[in-house]
Design a protein around this motif. Sequence first.
Motif, PDB file in Angstrom:
ATOM      1  N   SER A  46       0.873  -1.173   0.000  1.00 28.77           N
ATOM      2  CA  SER A  46       0.000   0.000   0.000  1.00 28.77           C
ATOM      3  C   SER A  46       0.911   1.224   0.000  1.00 28.77           C
ATOM      4  N   VAL A  47       0.342   2.411  -0.132  1.00 28.70           N
ATOM      5  CA  VAL A  47       1.157   3.622  -0.128  1.00 28.70           C
ATOM      6  C   VAL A  47       1.952   3.666   1.178  1.00 28.70           C
ATOM      7  N   GLY A  48       3.256   3.894   1.048  1.00 30.60           N
ATOM      8  CA  GLY A  48       4.154   3.918   2.194  1.00 30.60           C
ATOM      9  C   GLY A  48       4.871   2.600   2.445  1.00 30.60           C
ATOM     10  N   SER A  49       4.403   1.500   1.848  1.00 30.84           N
ATOM     11  CA  SER A  49       5.083   0.207   2.008  1.00 30.84           C
ATOM     12  C   SER A  49       6.477   0.276   1.413  1.00 30.84           C
ATOM     13  N   ARG A  50       7.412  -0.445   2.053  1.00 26.89           N
ATOM     14  CA  ARG A  50       8.794  -0.461   1.586  1.00 26.89           C
ATOM     15  C   ARG A  50       9.267  -1.889   1.362  1.00 26.89           C
ATOM     16  N   VAL A  51      10.140  -2.035   0.372  1.00 25.45           N
ATOM     17  CA  VAL A  51      10.705  -3.327   0.004  1.00 25.45           C
ATOM     18  C   VAL A  51      12.172  -3.109  -0.340  1.00 25.45           C
ATOM     19  N   MET A  64      18.516  -1.780  -2.760  1.00 25.91           N
ATOM     20  CA  MET A  64      17.846  -0.480  -2.822  1.00 25.91           C
ATOM     21  C   MET A  64      16.496  -0.620  -2.130  1.00 25.91           C
ATOM     22  N   THR A  65      16.187   0.318  -1.263  1.00 29.37           N
ATOM     23  CA  THR A  65      14.874   0.342  -0.642  1.00 29.37           C
ATOM     24  C   THR A  65      13.917   1.067  -1.569  1.00 29.37           C
ATOM     25  N   MET A  66      12.840   0.406  -1.928  1.00 28.36           N
ATOM     26  CA  MET A  66      11.804   0.973  -2.787  1.00 28.36           C
ATOM     27  C   MET A  66      10.570   1.241  -1.934  1.00 28.36           C
ATOM     28  N   GLU A  67       9.987   2.421  -2.118  1.00 29.78           N
ATOM     29  CA  GLU A  67       8.782   2.782  -1.378  1.00 29.78           C
ATOM     30  C   GLU A  67       7.640   3.040  -2.350  1.00 29.78           C
ATOM     31  N   VAL A  68       6.472   2.510  -2.014  1.00 33.89           N
ATOM     32  CA  VAL A  68       5.282   2.750  -2.822  1.00 33.89           C
ATOM     33  C   VAL A  68       4.813   4.176  -2.544  1.00 33.89           C
ATOM     34  N   THR A  69       4.753   5.003  -3.599  1.00 32.36           N
ATOM     35  CA  THR A  69       4.331   6.388  -3.424  1.00 32.36           C
ATOM     36  C   THR A  69       2.926   6.641  -3.966  1.00 32.36           C
ATOM     37  N   ASP A  70       2.439   5.743  -4.822  1.00 31.85           N
ATOM     38  CA  ASP A  70       1.093   5.889  -5.359  1.00 31.85           C
ATOM     39  C   ASP A  70       0.620   4.522  -5.818  1.00 31.85           C
ATOM     40  N   ILE A  71      -0.681   4.297  -5.694  1.00 34.03           N
ATOM     41  CA  ILE A  71      -1.243   3.011  -6.076  1.00 34.03           C
ATOM     42  C   ILE A  71      -2.707   3.226  -6.477  1.00 34.03           C
ATOM     43  N   ASP A  72      -3.085   2.663  -7.628  1.00 33.57           N
ATOM     44  CA  ASP A  72      -4.454   2.791  -8.122  1.00 33.57           C
ATOM     45  C   ASP A  72      -4.873   1.451  -8.730  1.00 33.57           C
ATOM     46  N   PRO A  73      -5.285   0.494  -7.871  1.00 36.40           N
ATOM     47  CA  PRO A  73      -5.656  -0.835  -8.358  1.00 36.40           C
ATOM     48  C   PRO A  73      -6.841  -0.776  -9.318  1.00 36.40           C
ATOM     49  N   PRO A  74      -6.868  -1.550 -10.366  1.00 36.17           N
ATOM     50  CA  PRO A  74      -5.831  -2.427 -10.891  1.00 36.17           C
ATOM     51  C   PRO A  74      -5.072  -1.806 -12.063  1.00 36.17           C
ATOM     52  N   TYR A  75      -4.885  -0.482 -12.038  1.00 43.46           N
ATOM     53  CA  TYR A  75      -4.346   0.180 -13.210  1.00 43.46           C
ATOM     54  C   TYR A  75      -2.956   0.790 -13.089  1.00 43.46           C
ATOM     55  N   SER A  76      -2.496   1.137 -11.887  1.00 48.54           N
ATOM     56  CA  SER A  76      -1.172   1.755 -11.826  1.00 48.54           C
ATOM     57  C   SER A  76      -0.564   1.696 -10.435  1.00 48.54           C
ATOM     58  N   TRP A  77       0.759   1.877 -10.392  1.00 51.31           N
ATOM     59  CA  TRP A  77       1.523   1.957  -9.153  1.00 51.31           C
ATOM     60  C   TRP A  77       2.793   2.750  -9.445  1.00 51.31           C
ATOM     61  N   HIS A  78       3.355   3.319  -8.396  1.00 52.40           N
ATOM     62  CA  HIS A  78       4.571   4.114  -8.530  1.00 52.40           C
ATOM     63  C   HIS A  78       5.459   3.809  -7.330  1.00 52.40           C
ATOM     64  N   LEU A  79       6.729   3.530  -7.591  1.00 51.80           N
ATOM     65  CA  LEU A  79       7.712   3.237  -6.548  1.00 51.80           C
ATOM     66  C   LEU A  79       8.898   4.174  -6.701  1.00 51.80           C
ATOM     67  N   ARG A  80       9.462   4.588  -5.582  1.00 51.09           N
ATOM     68  CA  ARG A  80      10.644   5.454  -5.594  1.00 51.09           C
ATOM     69  C   ARG A  80      11.718   4.791  -4.726  1.00 51.09           C
ATOM     70  N   GLY A  81      12.935   4.726  -5.277  1.00 54.38           N
ATOM     71  CA  GLY A  81      14.053   4.135  -4.562  1.00 54.38           C
ATOM     72  C   GLY A  81      14.807   5.148  -3.736  1.00 54.38           C
ATOM     73  N   SER A  82      15.406   4.660  -2.654  1.00 53.68           N
ATOM     74  CA  SER A  82      16.246   5.520  -1.816  1.00 53.68           C
ATOM     75  C   SER A  82      17.469   4.728  -1.373  1.00 53.68           C
TER      76      SER A  82
END
Length: 149
Positions: A46-51, A64-82
């Motif tokens: 979900s938004v804020g989840s990290r992997v 690399m730690t990736m964080e979910v910054t946006d999610i719109d099931p079932p059409y899109s997602w966005h992850l940002r690495g830090s």
Amino acid sequence: MSAVKESVDISRRPEDIYSYMIDPTHLMEWQESVVSVRPLDELPLSVGSRVVVTRRLGSREFPMTMEVTDIDPPYSWHLRGSGGPVRSEVQGTIEPLGDGERSRLTIDLDFEGQGMGKLLVPLVVGPRARKEILRDELKLKELLESGAA
């Protein structure tokens, strides 16, 4: 502007593709450079989840730690690495085709180098990502269409 943007048409419904894509435990099945995946938060994402995703680049491994910054099931997602020398941004979108039994998956990648990563991005990471994403998307298509995933 994205460094790499590729699409693939898959004979599966958006919901099927999305549920597979949003589960990070599947990354090693279709992305050739991924050597390990460790969710830091409970699944499903979900938004804020990290992997933490560890990739092999040549003979070295880079977590690399990736964080979910946006999610719109079932059409899109966005992850940002830090963290690390190369930080990535991943935008995935799924659009239904025809009667909805087929879909177009688009993966849009961008990279930012920190320290030595400023050299790695244009010389190694970008060119390798361009080549790898084509193979990765074909592997993903094969997995999803065969029913193995």
